[in-house]
Design an enzyme around this catalytic site. Structure first.
Site, PDB file in Angstrom:
ATOM      1  N   SER A  80      41.272  27.040  54.140  1.00 39.92           N
ATOM      2  CA  SER A  80      40.858  25.800  53.913  1.00 39.92           C
ATOM      3  C   SER A  80      39.927  24.940  53.295  1.00 39.92           C
ATOM      4  CB  SER A  80      40.974  25.089  55.515  1.00 39.92           C
ATOM      5  OG  SER A  80      39.579  25.149  55.776  1.00 39.92           O
ATOM      6  N   LYS A 125      32.562  19.703  51.219  1.00 34.06           N
ATOM      7  CA  LYS A 125      34.019  19.710  52.294  1.00 34.06           C
ATOM      8  C   LYS A 125      34.363  18.456  53.410  1.00 34.06           C
ATOM      9  CE  LYS A 125      37.422  22.922  55.159  1.00 34.06           C
ATOM     10  NZ  LYS A 125      37.117  24.211  55.039  1.00 34.06           N
ATOM     11  N   SER A 180      37.949  30.871  55.105  1.00 37.63           N
ATOM     12  CA  SER A 180      38.403  29.040  54.359  1.00 37.63           C
ATOM     13  C   SER A 180      37.974  28.977  53.217  1.00 37.63           C
ATOM     14  CB  SER A 180      38.310  28.507  55.471  1.00 37.63           C
ATOM     15  OG  SER A 180      39.460  27.867  56.243  1.00 37.63           O
TER      16      SER A 180
END
Lengths: 482, 313
Positions: free
Chosen positions: A151, A76, A175
């Site tokens: 997210s 990420k 997330s």
């Protein structure tokens, strides 16, 4: 080959059915082919990946392989990576290269993992749909008109679309788990303090936790073996001995007591999702588990409490993005105040600005007691609810999200609707507990996950239950046609 | 009319640790700009603070030297404001639960009598960096070598009644920190900095008057002059029928006057909240006793010993 789990790939690499260089090249080819449509990666690092793969092959030849040696992973874009852009989904950091590696990145690299690139995300991890990214929305590989969740949407989409073997994510209010549910994969949010936050760009420091997004619970355990553990650079990282999360993966479920929160199975949850969860529960019962209803009476307060605490912490965490030392700086500032105002005004997107304003307000003189302090009290109540429930049950099972992936653009006009996306996941962060989402069924051609939540440090138990479920079902092996 | 002066002092003492409060960077004075600024000191994204235990030891030793309560559980807070020499956009400090609580300091007055001054608290916090306004053609440079250096902010009650008492208090503090070896106490280099809160009231009044804060006075002599100037200024205003504005004032030693620094600015709202990157500091008795065992004989005690042991007077 590319749809294989880390465990399967490790076997294939060990048996020399494939080399890491071949595997890495195959993923890079698939990324080149599919990423323009999915937008799961914001940065790919083909040269670095191939050199790491060659090194991994050499390491294996020398007889020094770990289960991650030569496994292609994605990070990420919230994790700092030396010499590779770390943009955190924001214009503010679109030009930012970190001078150092995050602990998670460092540990995977030492274990021999190959980094394919950095995945798209909601700006500064603030969002539940990946639509707040400065680099554009990610498209759900199951239906490209839909969101992948957020997210960690880019990581979830990349794993689901076989653009990597496994990916890292972060979870502040859901997330990791919600995008795992939307994309039909497994996602684990560890106990707060299990994984070092060093090098992970902070959103809400008391809630943020890194974890794996994977194709199976077995893989999540393998990644936890690498990334979890004490780190002197993070004072909130638990100083406890390393744990072998794979060791408990084959325990029978006989006698396992599962709690079903009354509040999660009431209004707000559609009958179709209820049915899917009931089928999953039957599977677990057939493996020896028993179920009973538990109460989480303060769960309904978790979203409001979270949307005070998380923005309050974020308002301070994001103050360092001021245009002075790194990141975006406006053109031709006339003075200091102008530089601050325009750099931050132009560098941050709407959702980030909204949360900074909410957090600043909640901490202001005269409002602190009414908002921040009150939210901290609710946080303790929510923790107590779980403590009480765990006196009677070993883990809690419920939905990860109220529904399957929604359409792009469907919810981003009203922030509160978006915030309610995380109604089942947020309490887990407030209580600092581990939670895992794993595929439990399909609804209208879209995957839907269930969430298991356990007491602090019960990751091994959660992973075992998820693994036993996956040995007896095949929802986690279904892949979208991309 | 007879006026009474009321003074409270906030003294920032730079602790003489090898490394900074929350990072491993050196605290040495005088190095080339930004050569002693680590990733954390630069507030690079993803970096985190790690407490320097030596700072805690020094703070506790000061607390013991002034007979203060030692907070068994002290908590760091974020104090939020924007300034280029504050790279994180917040300073890590201690608000409600400081490491050192109430204590006392005995000072000697000019007539030979003694007076006890109450210490309100002493808390640990990070120093800021420095802005350099020269040599940058209309721009400012930032030096973060000092950013993150540990400070002990020692706050007194408003117990001081004139500039000479204030200086006596400061000198006593100065000798204690030197005896303890927790700071070099060099006021010219800023290792010890003093802010004075000054107000006046009619003799016999029980309420305090409106105070002004005089910032960063960097020698004993200037503290005395700055307070005397400020007291005289306030008397003149009140005797002319005016009123004192609560504000921060800067002492200009060249002109021997105080000037308003932030008159227009409304009160700052620092939006303090507990620092989530650090755990509360839990100090057990064993730690306190271990520190106590290392304390040198302090000036007051040594003086008393000399008097009784050698019959000095």
């Amino acid at each position: 080959m590319l749809s294989k789990t880390v465990a399967e790939l490790a076997t294939a690499l060990a048996k020399k059915e494939v080399s890491s260089v071949e595997l890495t090249q195959a993923y890079l080819d698939r990324i080149a082919q599919l990423n323009p449509a999915l937008n799961a990666y914001v940065t790919t690092t083909p040269e670095l990946a191939l050199s790491q793969a060659a090194a991994a092959d050499a390491q294996r030849a020398a007889g020094n392989a770990t289960p991650f040696t030569g496994i292609p992973v994605a990070h990420k874009d919230i994790f700092c990576t030396r010499d590779v852009l770390t943009a955190c989904g924001s214009r503010m950091l679109a030009n930012f290269t970190s001078p150092y590696d995050a602990c998670v990145v460092e540990r995977l690299q030492s274990a021999g993992a190959v980094m394919l690139g950095k995945t798209n995300m909601d700006e500064f991890a603030m969002g539940s749909s990946n639509e707040s990214s400065y680099f554009g929305a990610v498209h759900n590989p199951w239906d490209q008109d839909r969101v992948p969740g957020g997210s960690s949407g880019g990581s979830a989409a990349a794993v689901a679309a076989d653009l990597c073997a496994i990916a890292t994510g972060t979870d502040t209010g859901g997330s990791i788990r919600q995008p795992a549910s939307f994309c039909g994969i497994t996602g684990l949010k560890p106990t707060y303090g299990r994984v070092s936050r060093w090098g992970m760009i902070a959103f809400a420091s008391s809630l943020d936790q890194a974890g794996p997004l994977s194709k199976s619970a077995e893989d999540a355990a393998l990644m936890m073996n690498v990334i979890a553990g004490a780190d002197a650079r993070d004072s909130t990282c638990l100083d406890i001995p390393a744990e072998d999360f794979s060791a408990q993966l084959n325990q029978p479920l006989t006698g396992l007591r599962i709690g079903l929160p009354r509040e999660h199975f009431s209004d707000g949850l559609s009958s179709q999702v209820q049915e899917i969860l009931q089928l999953a529960i039957k599977t677990l019962e057939s493996l020896g588990a028993t179920v009973k209803t538990v109460e989480l009476p303060n769960n309904h307060l978790s979203v409001p409490a979270y949307y005070v605490i998380a923005p309050a912490e974020a308002s301070a965490n994001l103050s360092r993005f001021d245009g002075a030392r790194f990141g975006y700086r406006c053109e031709n500032p006339v003075n200091l105040e102008d530089m601050y105002k325009r750099s931050r005004g132009e560098g941050f997107g709407d959702e980030v600005k909204r949360r900074i304003m909410v957090g600043t307000y909640a901490l202001s003189a005269g409002y602190y007691d009414a908002y921040y302090k009150q939210a901290q009290k609710i946080r303790r109540l929510i923790k107590q609810d779980f403590d009480t429930a765990f006196k009677d049950v070993d883990l809690i099972l419920g939905p990860t999200s109220p529904h399957t992936a929604f359409k792009l653009g469907e919810k981003n006009s009203d922030p509160v609707t978006m915030y309610l996306e995380d109604i089942y996941t947020i309490a887990v962060n407030l209580a600092g507990l581990p939670g895992i989402s794993l595929p439990a069924g399909m609804l209208g051609g879209l995957p839907i996950g269930m969430q298991l939540v356990g007491p602090a440090l019960s990751e091994s138990r959660l992973l075992n239950v998820a693994h036993q479920f996956q040995l007896n079902t095949d929802w986690h092996t279904q892949r979208p046609e991309v | 009319m007879t006026w009474e002066t009321v003074i409270g002092l906030e003294v920032h003492v730079q602790l003489a640790t090898q490394s900074k409060l929350f990072s491993g960077s050196s605290t040495r004075f005088g190095a080339a700009p930004n050569t002693q600024a680590s990733l954390y000191d630069l507030a690079m994204p993803g970096t985190l603070p790690v407490m320097n235990e030596e700072v805690l030891r020094m703070a506790v030793s000061f607390g013991l030297a002034v007979d203060a309560e030692i907070g068994q559980r002290s908590v760091f807070d974020r104090k939020n404001y924007f300034y280029p020499d504050l790279p994180k956009g917040y300073q890590i400090s201690q608000l409600d639960l400081p490491t050192v609580g109430r204590g006392t300091l005995k000072i000697q007055l000019e007539d030979g009598s003694e007076k006890i001054i109450a210490i309100t608290r002493a808390h640990i916090e990070e120093d800021a960096g420095k802005s350099l306004h020269e040599d940058f053609q209309g721009m400012s440079g930032i030096d973060l070598n000092r950013a993150g250096t540990p400070l002990l902010e020692i706050v007194s009650d408003p117990d001081l009644r004139n500039a000479k008492e204030a200086v006596a208090y400061l000198k006593k503090l100065h000798s204690i920190i030197l005896y303890l070896g927790i700071s070099d106490g060099n006021m010219a280099q800023g290792s010890m900095r003093c802010d004075a809160n000054v107000s006046i009231r009619k003799k016999g009044d029980t309420e305090f008057g409106t105070r002004t804060e005089i910032k960063n006075v960097n020698s004993f002599r200037f503290v005395e002059k700055a307070i005397n100037y400020e007291v005289q200024r306030q008397i003149e205003i009140l005797e002319d029928g005016g009123r004192i504005v609560q504000e921060t004032r800067l002492y200009d030693s060249d002109k021997d006057e105080t000037r308003s620094m932030r008159s227009k600015e409304v009160a700052n709202d620092y939006r303090y909240f507990p620092e989530p990157d650090l755990l509360p500091l839990v100090i057990d008795d064993a730690f306190i006793e271990a520190v106590r065992a290392t304390l040198p004989e302090l000036p007051g005690a040594r003086c008393q010993r000399f008097v009784s042991q050698y019959g000095l007077s």
